[in-house]
Motif scaffolding. Sequence first.
Motif: not given
Length: 346
Positions: A155-179
């Motif tokens: 399970t990849l748990v990615g953390a970012t302070t700048r979600a807006g900077l993530l390219p959408s192909p990467l963002r789309d591969r997460f099953g769940f995003t929590a802010h």
Amino acid sequence: MSEERLVNPQSGNDDAAAEHALRPKTLGDFIGQHRVREQIDVLLTAARKRDAAADHILLSGPPGLGKTTLAMILASEMQAPIRISSGPAITHAGDLAAILSSLVEGEIFFLDEIHRLPRPAEELLYLAMEDFRVDVVVGKGPGATAIPLQLPRFTLVGATTRAGLLPSPLRDRFGFTAHLDFYEESELEEVISRSATLLGLTIDKSAIAEIASRSRGTPRIANRLLRRVRDFAQVQGSNALSHQHAKAALDMYEVDAKGLDRLDRSVLIALIERFGGGPVGLSTLAIAVGEETETVESVAEPFLVRNGFMARTPRGRIATAMGWEHVGRTPPAGIATLFDTPAPDA
Ligand code: ADP
């Protein structure tokens, strides 16, 4: 300079050991962020029922709000091992391939600052996240061949302070995003009270409230201020932390009643006294206070803007009425209209 700032939300050198001791170990101990907690709870329960690794999770939000803590909680709730790395620590795709191929079934891979992952590593991650596979390239030039290597389900748990900077192909591969959002003062009071207990300290309710109100909505800062107040009280020969200790210690460290420190205040004062409240460009403002633009941009500005002391306009930064009042000045009449006057090129 930012390393030494008491209100720096990033983890500093003296924080690591102290933070480790104060980190909540279970979801039940994790204070606030109710919605995120509930969502993660469902995710974990489902994964446990299926007896499978949980979906990849993206945690976004400013530093110091509990992203690393949540990743560790996920691992302990899943009774899974955890591997920790960060975007800037991975300089080549090969570094990432090496980590991924050494993971075990069900392992949590916590990748902090994922938005700073180099491009080739990011592409390798796409395949790993989706198909649990990496292609290991052997040889160089025209003779190079890609050997597919199957990975265990992690399970990849990615953390970012700048979600807006993530390219959408990467963002789309997460099953769940929590802010994660900044904490309410009452939640910070809970954090401080829990930490005081763990540190074996006796502390007054009013001291807790005083620290919470100066902690910028950030548990990391709350814990750090608590430790400084403890030091101050101990030097005074007291083991019980009073409101007086909290106020005197935080005044000594120049963290004011609203959580502004010396840098924040000097930015606000320069903006008002040298530039008539703005608008002024950030780099001009940084020069006026003798700081790097980067420091003013990433440390002082987000806090001042979020808390309504300063505003960004297309023509530059301006002090708000609250900003003027905070430094003891009367705001000029008509200040509010400045907010809605877009520059001709905006
Ligand atoms: P991030 O990874 O978002 O920068 P961390 O997870 O490292 O933040 O949290 C910083 C510190 O703040 C931790 O050591 C922990 O003690 C404390 N903390 C963060 N979130 C919470 C929370 N919800 N409840 C209690 N303590 C917290």
